[in-house]
Design a protein around this motif. Structure first.
Motif, PDB file in Angstrom:
ATOM      1  N   THR A  43       0.876  -1.109  -0.035  1.00 39.12           N
ATOM      2  CA  THR A  43       0.146  -0.052   0.111  1.00 39.12           C
ATOM      3  C   THR A  43       0.804   1.419   0.076  1.00 39.12           C
ATOM      4  O   THR A  43       1.906   1.172   0.630  1.00 39.12           O
ATOM      5  CB  THR A  43      -0.951  -0.030   1.249  1.00 39.12           C
ATOM      6  OG1 THR A  43      -1.731   1.318   1.207  1.00 39.12           O
ATOM      7  CG2 THR A  43      -0.120  -0.117   2.488  1.00 39.12           C
ATOM      8  N   GLN A 124      -6.696  -7.697   3.454  1.00 43.10           N
ATOM      9  CA  GLN A 124      -8.027  -6.866   3.220  1.00 43.10           C
ATOM     10  C   GLN A 124      -8.994  -7.157   4.160  1.00 43.10           C
ATOM     11  O   GLN A 124     -10.127  -6.623   3.926  1.00 43.10           O
ATOM     12  CB  GLN A 124      -8.489  -7.171   1.976  1.00 43.10           C
ATOM     13  CG  GLN A 124      -7.591  -6.812   0.794  1.00 43.10           C
ATOM     14  CD  GLN A 124      -8.101  -6.974  -0.709  1.00 43.10           C
ATOM     15  OE1 GLN A 124      -8.491  -8.185  -1.056  1.00 43.10           O
ATOM     16  NE2 GLN A 124      -7.882  -6.017  -1.626  1.00 43.10           N
ATOM     17  N   TYR A 196      -5.683   1.654   2.909  1.00 40.43           N
ATOM     18  CA  TYR A 196      -5.721   0.458   2.355  1.00 40.43           C
ATOM     19  C   TYR A 196      -6.808   0.201   1.279  1.00 40.43           C
ATOM     20  O   TYR A 196      -7.315  -0.813   1.324  1.00 40.43           O
ATOM     21  CB  TYR A 196      -5.719  -0.599   3.397  1.00 40.43           C
ATOM     22  CG  TYR A 196      -4.499  -0.897   4.263  1.00 40.43           C
ATOM     23  CD1 TYR A 196      -3.784  -2.049   3.903  1.00 40.43           C
ATOM     24  CD2 TYR A 196      -3.962  -0.055   4.946  1.00 40.43           C
ATOM     25  CE1 TYR A 196      -2.563  -2.066   4.450  1.00 40.43           C
ATOM     26  CE2 TYR A 196      -2.765  -0.172   5.664  1.00 40.43           C
ATOM     27  CZ  TYR A 196      -2.027  -1.391   5.387  1.00 40.43           C
ATOM     28  OH  TYR A 196      -0.766  -1.648   5.930  1.00 40.43           O
ATOM     29  N   ASN A 200      -5.170   2.141  -3.912  1.00 39.51           N
ATOM     30  CA  ASN A 200      -3.768   2.790  -3.459  1.00 39.51           C
ATOM     31  C   ASN A 200      -2.926   1.884  -3.101  1.00 39.51           C
ATOM     32  O   ASN A 200      -1.849   1.860  -2.536  1.00 39.51           O
ATOM     33  CB  ASN A 200      -3.983   3.512  -2.064  1.00 39.51           C
ATOM     34  CG  ASN A 200      -3.143   4.394  -1.538  1.00 39.51           C
ATOM     35  OD1 ASN A 200      -2.485   5.174  -2.447  1.00 39.51           O
ATOM     36  ND2 ASN A 200      -2.471   4.233  -0.226  1.00 39.51           N
ATOM     37  N   MET A 201      -3.257   0.511  -3.690  1.00 39.43           N
ATOM     38  CA  MET A 201      -2.230  -0.803  -3.406  1.00 39.43           C
ATOM     39  C   MET A 201      -1.999  -1.421  -4.808  1.00 39.43           C
ATOM     40  O   MET A 201      -2.580  -1.281  -5.731  1.00 39.43           O
ATOM     41  CB  MET A 201      -3.128  -1.631  -2.506  1.00 39.43           C
ATOM     42  CG  MET A 201      -3.607  -1.088  -1.351  1.00 39.43           C
ATOM     43  SD  MET A 201      -4.445  -2.094  -0.359  1.00 39.43           S
ATOM     44  CE  MET A 201      -2.887  -3.254   0.327  1.00 39.43           C
TER      45      MET A 201
END
Length: 433
Positions: A43, A124, A196, A200-201
């Protein structure tokens, strides 16, 4: 999964990339005849992200060390620990936090699909309770104490406190015992929900796996989850001080060392160019610093021969989202002489580099060899991927780009780093009785 094939025919490699509907960037690099598979999920969130605007536009501030605390806590769930699951599958797992990123990884020679499912799920699906958060403070507090006694770590962060005295980059990535005491489950959930986000990962998988099978696993896993819609790219707000006026030009500290340690730091004042231009700037600076301070440089040879420095003499370039700096350091009783010689070289850098055409040609070959050698390591390939920082460049792109660099490129980059001259010196001296 609609994969884009990115071919590197000169290296006989094919990388496959896509961005899923939820925003997650996926990179897959299958390799025939490899038994091991390595995967890392990252991330774009690290220790310097202590301030951010949430989706309602409100400025939020969180304690230093929150990103690292989150890294620790994501492995632990209500009824199990992700480390134990990886162990049952015969895999090694780990994680790390930097100034601007947090990464979770595994390495395995078996049960690749199960390990990948586990990686995606534990990252997640957060679970934080007041009790486990309080327990973790003691564990991280011990880690902070360990680094407090690490003289090389203290030298590095002593310099950062000089270069960035008002910025979070000067605070240990794990935070301090005082700052982590302020972290609770609410802080962790808020930062998790903010940073997260899949958009953005990124996920990078490399090694001996079947492309179609792994693509299907990732697709099915992500499609089955209800994840909030992607939000704005909040992590571009770095809040770092742009001015060099606050830089502390000199400080020192006493610790239990047998020899003094000295470091000269240079704060990069110009914004790093975006995309592949940023990668080129980084490579130019690395080559320039190598010519000025590497083991074959005239400066090192001169100081080594007269005993000012030994093989502890070193230089480093740090370039991440929103900031960059260079440091030159050594363990030496002749620290004053070393500092004087290094600063003189920095003042004369332009003239020195102008006469280094032959040396640059050799340096480029050495760098190219290092990048080609890195391609033999699954970890180097995946961990070397910087995501959006350099427009998704890989170690293969590094090898291509370094061959294009000219002496004029190197000189221009070094001139940019050194002007205006924002330098600092930090020393660690032995405790005197």
């Amino acid at each position: 999964m609609n994969l884009q094939k990115i071919a590197y025919p000169q290296f006989n490699e094919n990388l496959y990339r896509t961005t899923l509907a939820n925003g997650l960037t996926v990179n897959l690099l299958p390799r025939e005849n490899f038994h091991k598979t390595y995967a890392v999920m990252t991330t774009n969130y690290g220790s310097l992200d202590t301030k951010y605007y949430n989706v309602q536009g409100k400025l939020c501030t969180v304690p230093a060390g929150t990103a690292h605390f989150l890294e620790h806590k994501l492995f632990e769930k209500e009824d199990h620990d992700a480390f134990d699951l990886f162990g049952e599958y015969g895999a090694d797992a780990n994680a790390f936090t930097s100034f601007t990123k947090t990464s979770f990884l595994f390495s395995t020679t078996a049960n690749v699909k199960a390990c990948l499912q586990t990686l995606l799920d534990f990252v997640q699906e957060p679970y934080f309770s007041p009790q486990t958060v309080e327990k973790e403070k003691g564990i991280i507090g011990e880690e902070i104490s360990m680094y407090d006694d690490d003289t090389d770590w203290q030298l590095f962060f002593g310099m950062l406190r000089n270069l960035y005295p008002k910025d979070p980059v000067s605070v240990d990535i794990a935070g301090t015992k005082e700052t982590i005491a302020q972290i609770d489950a609410t802080v962790l959930y808020d930062c998790y929900r903010q940073f997260y986000q899949p958009a953005n990962m990124d996920l990078f998988v490399v090694g001996g796996f079947d492309l179609a099978e792994i693509s299907e696993v990732i697709d099915a896993n992500q499609a089955a989850k209800t994840i909030p819609a992607p939000i704005q790219d909040v992590t571009l707000n770095t809040f770092l001080t742009a001015s060099g006026q606050d830089v502390v030009t000199f400080s020192e500290k006493k610790m239990n060392v047998t020899r003094p340690k000295s470091m000269i730091g240079i704060k990069g004042m110009q914004p790093v160019p975006k995309g592949r231009a940023g990668l080129k700037y980084k490579l130019n600076l690395e080559l320039g610093l190598y010519l000025l301070f590497g083991e074959s440089s005239p400066l090192f040879q001169k100081m080594f021969q007269v005993g000012i420095v030994d093989d502890s003499f070193n230089y480093e370039l740090e370039m991440e989202r929103g900031f960059h700096f260079a440091v030159i350091s050594a363990d030496t009783v002749s620290y004053a002489e070393m500092e004087s010689e290094v600063k003189q070289t920095l003042r004369e850098a332009h003239q020195i580099l102008e006469g280094s055409a032959a040396e640059l040609a050799l340096a480029k070959k050495e760098f190219l060899g290092q990048y080609i050698q890195a391609q033999n390591s699954l970890e180097s390939i995946a961990n070397g991927y910087e995501g959006r920082l350099f427009d998704h460049a890989t170690v293969f792109d590094y090898a291509v780009e370094v061959q294009k660099i000219s002496l004029a490129d190197v000189i221009a980059a070094v001139d940019s780093l050194l002007a205006p001259q924002v330098f600092s010196t930090f020393r660690i001296l032995p405790v005197t009785k």
